[in-house]
Design a protein around this motif. Structure first.
Motif, PDB file in Angstrom:
ATOM      1  N   TYR A 121      30.761 -24.122  20.222  1.00  0.00           N
ATOM      2  CA  TYR A 121      30.411 -23.862  21.619  1.00  0.00           C
ATOM      3  C   TYR A 121      30.187 -25.173  22.376  1.00  0.00           C
ATOM      4  O   TYR A 121      29.640 -25.178  23.477  1.00  0.00           O
ATOM      5  CB  TYR A 121      29.176 -22.961  21.722  1.00  0.00           C
ATOM      6  N   ASP A 122      30.613 -26.283  21.774  1.00  0.00           N
ATOM      7  CA  ASP A 122      30.572 -27.560  22.486  1.00  0.00           C
ATOM      8  C   ASP A 122      31.439 -27.452  23.745  1.00  0.00           C
ATOM      9  O   ASP A 122      32.501 -26.829  23.734  1.00  0.00           O
ATOM     10  CB  ASP A 122      31.084 -28.692  21.600  1.00  0.00           C
ATOM     11  N   GLU A 123      30.984 -28.047  24.794  1.00  0.00           N
ATOM     12  CA  GLU A 123      31.703 -28.080  26.069  1.00  0.00           C
ATOM     13  C   GLU A 123      31.775 -26.712  26.752  1.00  0.00           C
ATOM     14  O   GLU A 123      32.537 -26.525  27.701  1.00  0.00           O
ATOM     15  CB  GLU A 123      33.122 -28.634  25.892  1.00  0.00           C
ATOM     16  N   ALA A 124      30.991 -25.768  26.277  1.00  0.00           N
ATOM     17  CA  ALA A 124      30.936 -24.473  26.970  1.00  0.00           C
ATOM     18  C   ALA A 124      30.301 -24.684  28.346  1.00  0.00           C
ATOM     19  O   ALA A 124      29.189 -25.191  28.455  1.00  0.00           O
ATOM     20  CB  ALA A 124      30.132 -23.459  26.157  1.00  0.00           C
ATOM     21  N   TYR A 218      29.713 -18.792  26.898  1.00  0.00           N
ATOM     22  CA  TYR A 218      31.051 -18.215  26.731  1.00  0.00           C
ATOM     23  C   TYR A 218      32.073 -19.337  26.578  1.00  0.00           C
ATOM     24  O   TYR A 218      32.071 -20.306  27.341  1.00  0.00           O
ATOM     25  CB  TYR A 218      31.420 -17.352  27.934  1.00  0.00           C
ATOM     26  N   LYS A 219      32.951 -19.157  25.576  1.00  0.00           N
ATOM     27  CA  LYS A 219      34.034 -20.121  25.371  1.00  0.00           C
ATOM     28  C   LYS A 219      35.142 -19.477  24.547  1.00  0.00           C
ATOM     29  O   LYS A 219      34.900 -18.949  23.465  1.00  0.00           O
ATOM     30  CB  LYS A 219      33.515 -21.378  24.660  1.00  0.00           C
ATOM     31  N   GLU A 229      17.540 -22.301  15.225  1.00  0.00           N
ATOM     32  CA  GLU A 229      18.429 -22.407  14.069  1.00  0.00           C
ATOM     33  C   GLU A 229      19.287 -21.157  13.870  1.00  0.00           C
ATOM     34  O   GLU A 229      19.948 -21.020  12.844  1.00  0.00           O
ATOM     35  CB  GLU A 229      17.611 -22.667  12.794  1.00  0.00           C
ATOM     36  N   THR A 230      19.253 -20.251  14.846  1.00  0.00           N
ATOM     37  CA  THR A 230      20.008 -19.006  14.711  1.00  0.00           C
ATOM     38  C   THR A 230      21.104 -18.926  15.764  1.00  0.00           C
ATOM     39  O   THR A 230      20.862 -19.189  16.946  1.00  0.00           O
ATOM     40  CB  THR A 230      19.073 -17.790  14.840  1.00  0.00           C
ATOM     41  N   GLU A 231      22.315 -18.579  15.311  1.00  0.00           N
ATOM     42  CA  GLU A 231      23.465 -18.452  16.199  1.00  0.00           C
ATOM     43  C   GLU A 231      24.095 -17.070  15.993  1.00  0.00           C
ATOM     44  O   GLU A 231      24.282 -16.627  14.862  1.00  0.00           O
ATOM     45  CB  GLU A 231      24.514 -19.526  15.900  1.00  0.00           C
TER      46      GLU A 231
END
Length: 372
Positions: A121-124, A218-219, A229-231
């Motif tokens: 989700y980097d750059e989202a 969103y991506k 620590e939860t995704e």
């Protein structure tokens, strides 16, 4: 793999990720929890390929590695232990769990067969933040009116649209629609449909795990819910959603009645006893509005009920047939001590229900066909 970890932390992370798991007879590895031990951290994964949950915790990793196992028996066993620390070791194709006075072996699956979960989700650019309790309450208030069958995939979801610092949550099954607005702190433009199965998994998790400051992002066809620590990662439904704005803005009403929610709910619950198994129109009851009075008729194959009570009513007399179960499912989310406002037009027109003074939570329900 050889790891030492706090027992309660292991149990907590296991219970988080297993909310995303469902049985898969075609590919049994999907029904497993996958753990990666690396850099003094254990990362837990659970997925059904539509939704994935990932959660990490610090651990004493003496030998890095991975393991995949069905969680039910292990969870049940660890729950009954009283030890503070667990020792986990993969040896000879088994997972060995040791405490000070016990050692157990569990069968495992081939961890190399576990799906490669490559999310980023980097750059989202599209995101907003919401508290876990708020997200849980919001999902509970709208998910009940989403289509439940995959045959109508476009509405088997919660629609989330964000603009002007307002998040709008919408569901419909074509017979009714629920709309809820929630103010947010930052500017964001977003329009996505979150699958109902993903919503149900997230709801189950939030009921038992308090997540704060959830960042919703969103991506590339995925929506991310990130907290500490939860995704949680879910696919979105890439189908056009019905024009709910046209329904909200286009509907007009010329009749209205006001009643305390608790009072109306008690009456409808009594009527539902008679109509829930009605073969002609399941859960259907006839509502007859007259000046300052409402009559509700409900019938089953062997009995009938008539409720006659005073209301604050504005408009001409009207007979309309409505699904009692649909009404109660919305009303249970309202304050029992507050008034509700029900707006109507004709016997074949939609009905609008809100809590008095709250235009940010709206329910639209279609009537049933009147019997001659």
């Amino acid at each position: 793999m050889f790891v030492k970890i706090d027992r309660l932390q292991f149990l907590k992370k296991l219970r988080i990720v297993e909310k995303a798991i469902s049985e898969n007879k075609v590919k049994p590895i999907i029904g497993c929890v996958f753990i990666k031990a690396q850099d003094n951290k254990m990362t837990f994964y659970g997925t059904n390929l539509e939704i994935t949950m990932i959660s990490s915790v610090e651990a004493n990793v003496m030998e890095e590695g991975t393991v995949a196992f069905h969680p039910e028996l292990i969870e049940e066993y660890i729950k009954e232990l009283s030890d503070t620390e667990l020792s986990l070791k993969v040896q000879n194709g088994n997972l060995i769990i040791e405490t000070e006075d016990s050692a157990t072996e569990f069968s495992i699956m081939n961890a190399d067969e576990y799906p490669k979960l490559d999310y980023s989700y980097d750059e989202a650019e599209k995101w907003f933040t919401i508290q876990g309790t708020e997200l849980l309450e919001t999902f509970e208030k709208v998910k009940f009116s989403a289509a439940t069958g995959s045959e109508n995939l476009a509405i088997n979801c919660i629609r989330l649209e964000v603009s002007d610092k307002v998040a709008r949550f919408v569901t419909t099954d074509t017979y009714r629609m629920t709309y809820l607005e929630k103010p947010i702190d930052n500017q964001c433009e977003l329009e996505i449909s979150i699958p109902l199965n993903s919503v149900e998994a997230i709801t189950k998790l939030l009921k038992v795990e308090s997540l704060e400051d959830i960042k919703v992002m969103y991506k590339k066809n995925y929506v991310y819910f990130i907290s500490g620590e939860t995704e949680i990662i879910s696919r979105i439904i890439e189908l056009s959603y019905p024009n709910y704005k046209g329904i909200l803005q286009g509907a007009t009403y010329n009749k209205k009645f006001i009643i305390k929610n608790n009072e109306f709910s008690k009456i409808l619950k009594r009527v539902q006893i008679f109509v829930k198994n009605n073969t002609d129109a399941k859960n259907g009851a006839l509502l007859e509005f007259k000046k300052e009075r409402l009559l509700i008729n409900g019938t089953s194959n062997i009995a009938k009920v008539v409720e006659d009570f005073p209301i604050e009513y504005e408009g001409d007399n009207l007979k309309i047939s409505l699904n009692v179960k649909f009404l109660l499912e919305f009303m249970q989310n309202l304050d029992n001590e507050k008034n509700i406002i029900v707006e109507l037009k004709e016997a074949n027109s939609s009905v609008k229900i809100i809590e008095e003074g709250k235009e940010d939570y709206i329910y639209i329900v279609m009537p049933l066909a009147l019997k001659n």
